[in-house]
Design a protein around this motif. Structure first.
Motif, PDB file in Angstrom:
ATOM      1  N   GLU A 149      83.601 -22.290   0.075  1.00 11.16           N
ATOM      2  CA  GLU A 149      84.031 -20.905   0.666  1.00 11.16           C
ATOM      3  C   GLU A 149      82.448 -20.097   0.489  1.00 11.16           C
ATOM      4  OE1 GLU A 149      88.501 -20.404  -0.367  1.00 11.16           O
ATOM      5  OE2 GLU A 149      86.918 -19.297  -1.688  1.00 11.16           O
ATOM      6  N   GLY A 150      81.990 -19.472   1.715  1.00 13.72           N
ATOM      7  CA  GLY A 150      80.974 -18.535   1.584  1.00 13.72           C
ATOM      8  C   GLY A 150      81.200 -17.059   1.488  1.00 13.72           C
ATOM      9  N   HIS A 151      80.544 -16.530   0.565  1.00 11.83           N
ATOM     10  CA  HIS A 151      80.799 -15.109   0.137  1.00 11.83           C
ATOM     11  C   HIS A 151      79.423 -14.400   0.308  1.00 11.83           C
ATOM     12  CE1 HIS A 151      84.933 -15.520  -1.287  1.00 11.83           C
ATOM     13  NE2 HIS A 151      84.494 -16.616  -1.548  1.00 11.83           N
ATOM     14  N   THR A 152      79.368 -13.237   0.753  1.00 14.52           N
ATOM     15  CA  THR A 152      78.261 -12.361   0.802  1.00 14.52           C
ATOM     16  C   THR A 152      78.783 -11.116   0.175  1.00 14.52           C
ATOM     17  OG1 THR A 152      78.736 -11.114   2.921  1.00 14.52           O
ATOM     18  CG2 THR A 152      77.843 -13.257   3.011  1.00 14.52           C
ATOM     19  N   TRP A 165      80.148 -12.617   8.179  1.00 15.22           N
ATOM     20  CA  TRP A 165      80.793 -13.528   8.387  1.00 15.22           C
ATOM     21  C   TRP A 165      80.141 -14.884   8.800  1.00 15.22           C
ATOM     22  CZ3 TRP A 165      85.757 -13.319   6.954  1.00 15.22           C
ATOM     23  CH2 TRP A 165      86.454 -12.208   7.076  1.00 15.22           C
ATOM     24  N   GLY A 168      77.992 -16.088   5.682  1.00 19.05           N
ATOM     25  CA  GLY A 168      78.886 -16.860   4.744  1.00 19.05           C
ATOM     26  C   GLY A 168      79.286 -18.246   5.397  1.00 19.05           C
ATOM     27  N   LEU A 169      79.629 -18.481   6.486  1.00 17.73           N
ATOM     28  CA  LEU A 169      79.861 -19.610   7.003  1.00 17.73           C
ATOM     29  C   LEU A 169      78.640 -20.600   7.179  1.00 17.73           C
ATOM     30  CD1 LEU A 169      82.358 -21.034   8.184  1.00 17.73           C
ATOM     31  CD2 LEU A 169      81.413 -20.401  10.510  1.00 17.73           C
ATOM     32  N   ALA A 172      78.159 -22.014   3.679  1.00  7.54           N
ATOM     33  CA  ALA A 172      79.101 -22.935   3.169  1.00  7.54           C
ATOM     34  C   ALA A 172      78.749 -24.225   4.004  1.00  7.54           C
ATOM     35  CB  ALA A 172      80.614 -22.429   3.516  1.00  7.54           C
ATOM     36  N   SER A 200      84.675 -18.676   5.445  1.00  4.21           N
ATOM     37  CA  SER A 200      83.785 -17.753   5.138  1.00  4.21           C
ATOM     38  C   SER A 200      84.669 -16.494   4.902  1.00  4.21           C
ATOM     39  CB  SER A 200      82.731 -17.399   6.441  1.00  4.21           C
ATOM     40  OG  SER A 200      81.924 -16.319   6.036  1.00  4.21           O
TER      41      SER A 200
END
Length: 249
Positions: A149-152, A165, A168-169, A172, A200
């Motif tokens: 999972e990508g977080h910003t 979005w 984050g993707l 990931a 994301s």
């Protein structure tokens, strides 16, 4: 000389009958008293609270995997309750960038080396060739999915339609490519599906509202599948997973 037996008088009969009734009445009162006492004792007893709760299988798996990474020098954070291992995002990526830094590549390769050793202990497709040093797994836990999972942070990106979005993707995806460069790309769950996936959340799930740097992170979220067994917690989790699978289908 004949001796005739005297019949008991009516008074004696009444005395004997009243004595019998009194004895029966006393017995009934005694039984009723005992019953009342037993009911009061049962009501006064507090329900027994189990002292030893069954171990959380998700917490055990995440701790075992996270500990392997930490011992190898990868500074990950372990959240047993949510089943998440957080990778060192500041090491992996520069701020606002989706491409891996040189230190990030080294950290992920260290992570991949450890994951290749411990993940087969919980992967369905690897059950026939389990490593010799697997952690204890009394509940026969299997990993259904590992979501990268990508977080910003909440700082908006000024790149046209490219948003947090997408950032984050892309982060990931970069981690996914590095981890799946070796044998782990062949890991499959019981339904013959790839174990690894990506997602994301942009800035929608901040981990720390006061420190934005901690929100810029990549997490490995573990979703478990359980084999049917005698353990009550195992059966419950298995039922929940089956319902999720039916919805997906």
């Amino acid at each position: 000389m004949l001796i005739q037996r005297r019949r008991p008088s009516a008074v004696n009969e009444q005395v004997e009958e009243s004595g019998y009734m009194a004895s029966a009445s006393d017995l009934m009162i005694g039984l009723l008293f005992i019953f009342i006492v037993m009911v009061m004792v049962l009501l006064a007893r507090k329900p027994e609270i189990p002292t030893d709760n069954p171990p959380d299988p998700l917490a055990g798996v995440v701790q075992a995997i996270g500990s392997r990474l930490q011992k190898a020098g990868v500074p990950v954070a372990i959240d047993q309750a949510s089943g998440v291992i957080t990778l060192p995002t500041d090491t992996l990526f520069a701020r606002g960038r989706p491409d891996l830094e040189a230190n990030g590549v080294r950290a992920l390769r260290q992570s991949a080396e450890q994951l290749q050793q411990v993940l087969p202990c919980y992967i369905y497709s690897q059950r026939r060739q389990l490593p010799a040093n697997c952690p204890p797994n009394p509940q026969h836990v299997e990993i259904e999915t590992v979501l990268i999972e990508g977080h910003t942070d909440s700082v908006p990106l000024q790149r046209g339609d490219y948003s947090n979005w997408h950032l984050g993707l892309d982060r990931a995806r970069a981690v996914y490519k590095e981890l799946n460069a070796g044998p782990m790309q062949h890991f499959r769950n019981e339904r013959e599906q790839p174990v690894f996936g990506i997602s994301s959340y942009a800035d929608e799930r901040p981990s720390n509202k006061k420190d934005a740097a901690q929100n810029r992170r990549v997490e490995l979220r573990f979703v478990l599948a359980f084999q049917a067994g005698d353990n009550a917690a195992t059966k419950g989790a298995s039922s929940t997973l089956k319902k999720m699978q039916e919805v997906v289908r």
